[in-house]
Design a protein around this motif. Structure first.
Motif, PDB file in Angstrom:
ATOM      1  N   ALA A 247      38.291  40.888  35.122  1.00 15.35           N
ATOM      2  CA  ALA A 247      38.587  40.140  36.335  1.00 15.35           C
ATOM      3  C   ALA A 247      39.717  40.787  37.129  1.00 15.35           C
ATOM      4  CB  ALA A 247      38.959  38.698  35.983  1.00 15.35           C
ATOM      5  N   GLU A 248      40.724  41.315  36.440  1.00 15.45           N
ATOM      6  CA  GLU A 248      41.832  41.942  37.155  1.00 15.45           C
ATOM      7  C   GLU A 248      41.365  43.179  37.913  1.00 15.45           C
ATOM      8  OE1 GLU A 248      45.784  40.480  34.766  1.00 15.45           O
ATOM      9  OE2 GLU A 248      45.491  42.578  35.273  1.00 15.45           O
ATOM     10  N   GLY A 249      40.467  43.943  37.292  1.00 12.13           N
ATOM     11  CA  GLY A 249      39.938  45.109  37.982  1.00 12.13           C
ATOM     12  C   GLY A 249      39.162  44.717  39.227  1.00 12.13           C
ATOM     13  N   LEU A 250      38.388  43.641  39.110  1.00 12.67           N
ATOM     14  CA  LEU A 250      37.645  43.157  40.271  1.00 12.67           C
ATOM     15  C   LEU A 250      38.581  42.631  41.346  1.00 12.67           C
ATOM     16  CD1 LEU A 250      34.727  41.290  38.445  1.00 12.67           C
ATOM     17  CD2 LEU A 250      34.611  43.483  39.638  1.00 12.67           C
ATOM     18  N   LEU A 251      39.653  41.958  40.905  1.00 16.49           N
ATOM     19  CA  LEU A 251      40.641  41.458  41.865  1.00 16.49           C
ATOM     20  C   LEU A 251      41.320  42.612  42.595  1.00 16.49           C
ATOM     21  CD1 LEU A 251      42.518  38.447  40.195  1.00 16.49           C
ATOM     22  CD2 LEU A 251      41.231  38.423  42.336  1.00 16.49           C
ATOM     23  N   ALA A 252      41.725  43.606  41.831  1.00 14.49           N
ATOM     24  CA  ALA A 252      42.402  44.757  42.429  1.00 14.49           C
ATOM     25  C   ALA A 252      41.512  45.428  43.467  1.00 14.49           C
ATOM     26  CB  ALA A 252      42.802  45.753  41.338  1.00 14.49           C
ATOM     27  N   GLU A 253      40.237  45.548  43.147  1.00 14.08           N
ATOM     28  CA  GLU A 253      39.293  46.157  44.083  1.00 14.08           C
ATOM     29  C   GLU A 253      39.136  45.307  45.339  1.00 14.08           C
ATOM     30  OE1 GLU A 253      34.576  47.467  44.144  1.00 14.08           O
ATOM     31  OE2 GLU A 253      35.638  47.214  42.232  1.00 14.08           O
ATOM     32  N   GLN A 262      40.766  35.202  49.740  1.00 14.15           N
ATOM     33  CA  GLN A 262      39.405  35.708  49.865  1.00 14.15           C
ATOM     34  C   GLN A 262      38.992  36.476  48.607  1.00 14.15           C
ATOM     35  OE1 GLN A 262      40.115  37.989  53.436  1.00 14.15           O
ATOM     36  NE2 GLN A 262      39.109  36.461  54.735  1.00 14.15           N
ATOM     37  N   ALA A 263      39.911  37.285  48.093  1.00 17.63           N
ATOM     38  CA  ALA A 263      39.618  38.052  46.884  1.00 17.63           C
ATOM     39  C   ALA A 263      39.340  37.126  45.709  1.00 17.63           C
ATOM     40  CB  ALA A 263      40.794  38.980  46.562  1.00 17.63           C
ATOM     41  N   ALA A 264      40.149  36.072  45.574  1.00 18.87           N
ATOM     42  CA  ALA A 264      39.964  35.118  44.478  1.00 18.87           C
ATOM     43  C   ALA A 264      38.611  34.426  44.595  1.00 18.87           C
ATOM     44  CB  ALA A 264      41.083  34.087  44.480  1.00 18.87           C
ATOM     45  N   ALA A 265      38.241  34.044  45.816  1.00 17.31           N
ATOM     46  CA  ALA A 265      36.959  33.371  46.021  1.00 17.31           C
ATOM     47  C   ALA A 265      35.794  34.295  45.680  1.00 17.31           C
ATOM     48  CB  ALA A 265      36.842  32.895  47.469  1.00 17.31           C
ATOM     49  N   ALA A 266      35.900  35.574  46.082  1.00 16.48           N
ATOM     50  CA  ALA A 266      34.824  36.522  45.812  1.00 16.48           C
ATOM     51  C   ALA A 266      34.663  36.775  44.315  1.00 16.48           C
ATOM     52  CB  ALA A 266      35.104  37.841  46.538  1.00 16.48           C
ATOM     53  N   VAL A 267      35.777  36.952  43.612  1.00 13.60           N
ATOM     54  CA  VAL A 267      35.711  37.218  42.177  1.00 13.60           C
ATOM     55  C   VAL A 267      35.257  35.972  41.419  1.00 13.60           C
ATOM     56  CG1 VAL A 267      37.026  37.907  40.131  1.00 13.60           C
ATOM     57  CG2 VAL A 267      37.422  39.055  42.319  1.00 13.60           C
ATOM     58  N   ALA A 268      35.666  34.797  41.890  1.00  9.28           N
ATOM     59  CA  ALA A 268      35.226  33.551  41.250  1.00  9.28           C
ATOM     60  C   ALA A 268      33.716  33.415  41.336  1.00  9.28           C
ATOM     61  CB  ALA A 268      35.912  32.351  41.908  1.00  9.28           C
ATOM     62  N   LYS A 269      33.144  33.758  42.481  1.00  5.72           N
ATOM     63  CA  LYS A 269      31.695  33.693  42.630  1.00  5.72           C
ATOM     64  C   LYS A 269      30.994  34.686  41.721  1.00  5.72           C
ATOM     65  CE  LYS A 269      30.984  31.892  47.314  1.00  5.72           C
ATOM     66  NZ  LYS A 269      30.401  32.185  48.646  1.00  5.72           N
ATOM     67  N   ALA A 270      31.577  35.868  41.608  1.00  4.20           N
ATOM     68  CA  ALA A 270      30.942  36.920  40.818  1.00  4.20           C
ATOM     69  C   ALA A 270      31.027  36.675  39.323  1.00  4.20           C
ATOM     70  CB  ALA A 270      31.567  38.267  41.157  1.00  4.20           C
ATOM     71  N   THR A 271      32.091  35.992  38.882  1.00  2.00           N
ATOM     72  CA  THR A 271      32.326  35.858  37.440  1.00  2.00           C
ATOM     73  C   THR A 271      32.175  34.451  36.896  1.00  2.00           C
ATOM     74  OG1 THR A 271      34.707  35.468  37.741  1.00  2.00           O
ATOM     75  CG2 THR A 271      33.975  37.777  37.547  1.00  2.00           C
TER      76      THR A 271
END
Length: 288
Positions: A247-253, A262-271
């Motif tokens: 998740a941290e790698g996805l957040l960093a990206e 926005q990043a948190a929302a995108a990663v939450a949807k993906a994971t």
């Protein structure tokens, strides 16, 4: 509203009781048609079908001759009303080109309006490509969602995948051969770390079910362009999805070009991980 379907004795070829008979047909191997389906097609008064040419081939194989009525995606309310009127005094079998009617086709409207009109609706189960693909994929089958075709446009495709990302269930889609690579690429980016299966030509001579990651499958089919009809399956997120999906790698990206929210929302949807926790971590990462 509850209607009890009435089926006449199948020991002779007397007419069936008037009503709608939803008949599953083979998805490839003609030997998969059921005895009950054959008997119903022999005894019904008419057959409503997607493509009269396709259904005629099946009937010729079964040595059956019946009036064929076109009913497909383009049938309008007036055509449906005329069919409902016929069902009042005729036994009409509804078939699709392959598989079980109402699965990713407009037949549900006909079934719904027939029930509302007090007409008996009978289902004759049989071949179904999504179920057949699930059984040979090796993916979890205790919970699954059939979601039809993925949208052809990239943004809409990704939006659908993101919407379904948090479901703890195997996802099943229909896909076309020309769009398979794009679908696999989107799955690899939106649903990273998932087990994926591509099942094609089910029950036919060149049946294949290939499993792996989305990236592995995309690499294979880039080198070996697929043919035939395809069912695409995506396994559920792992119980330890947060660790496996980094998740941290996805957040960093995501933070490279998004705000923390926005990043948190995108990663939450993906994971499927908690958005608030991801947002807190995104703020920490942004400060550093």
């Amino acid at each position: 509203m509850v209607h009890k379907a009435r089926v006449s004795d199948t020991s002779d070829l007397q007419s069936l009781t008037p009503g709608l008979y939803i008949v599953a047909t083979p998805i490839g191997n003609l030997g998969d048609i059921t005895m009950r389906a054959v008997e119903t097609l022999r005894r019904c008064d008419a057959i409503a079908c997607e493509d009269t040419r396709v259904t005629h081939k099946l009937l010729r194989h079964l040595e059956i001759s019946k009036p064929l009525w076109r009913y497909d995606d383009h049938s309008d309310a007036d055509e449906r009303a005329r069919l409902i009127e016929s069902l009042q005094h005729k036994a009409v079998a509804l078939v699709t080109d392959a598989g079980t009617p109402l699965v990713s086709d407009p037949g549900y409207r006909l079934a719904r309006e027939a029930r509302e009109a007090g007409i008996a609706v009978t289902s004759l189960p049989g071949a179904s490509a999504p179920i057949a693909a699930l059984t040979i994929s090796g993916l979890p089958s205790d919970r699954f969602l059939f979601a039809g075709f993925l949208p052809p446009k990239e943004k809409a495709r990704r939006d659908v995948l993101a919407e379904l990302a948090g479901l703890r269930a195997t996802l099943i889609f229909f896909e076309t051969a020309p769009r398979l690579l794009k679908a696999l690429e989107a799955i690899g980016e939106v649903l990273p770390g998932r087990d994926v299966a591509v099942a094609r030509e089910i029950t036919k001579l060149y049946e294949e079910c290939r499993t792996g990651s989305a990236n592995q499958l995309a690499e294979h089919y880039a080198a070996h362009p697929p043919r035939g009809e395809i069912v695409l399956l995506v396994g559920p997120p792992a119980d330890n999805a947060g660790e496996e999906m980094d998740a941290e790698g996805l957040l960093a990206e995501a933070l490279a070009d998004m705000k923390p929210s926005q990043a948190a929302a995108a990663v939450a949807k993906a994971t499927g991980l908690d958005r608030k926790a991801l947002y807190a971590r995104a703020l920490e990462m942004r400060e550093k």
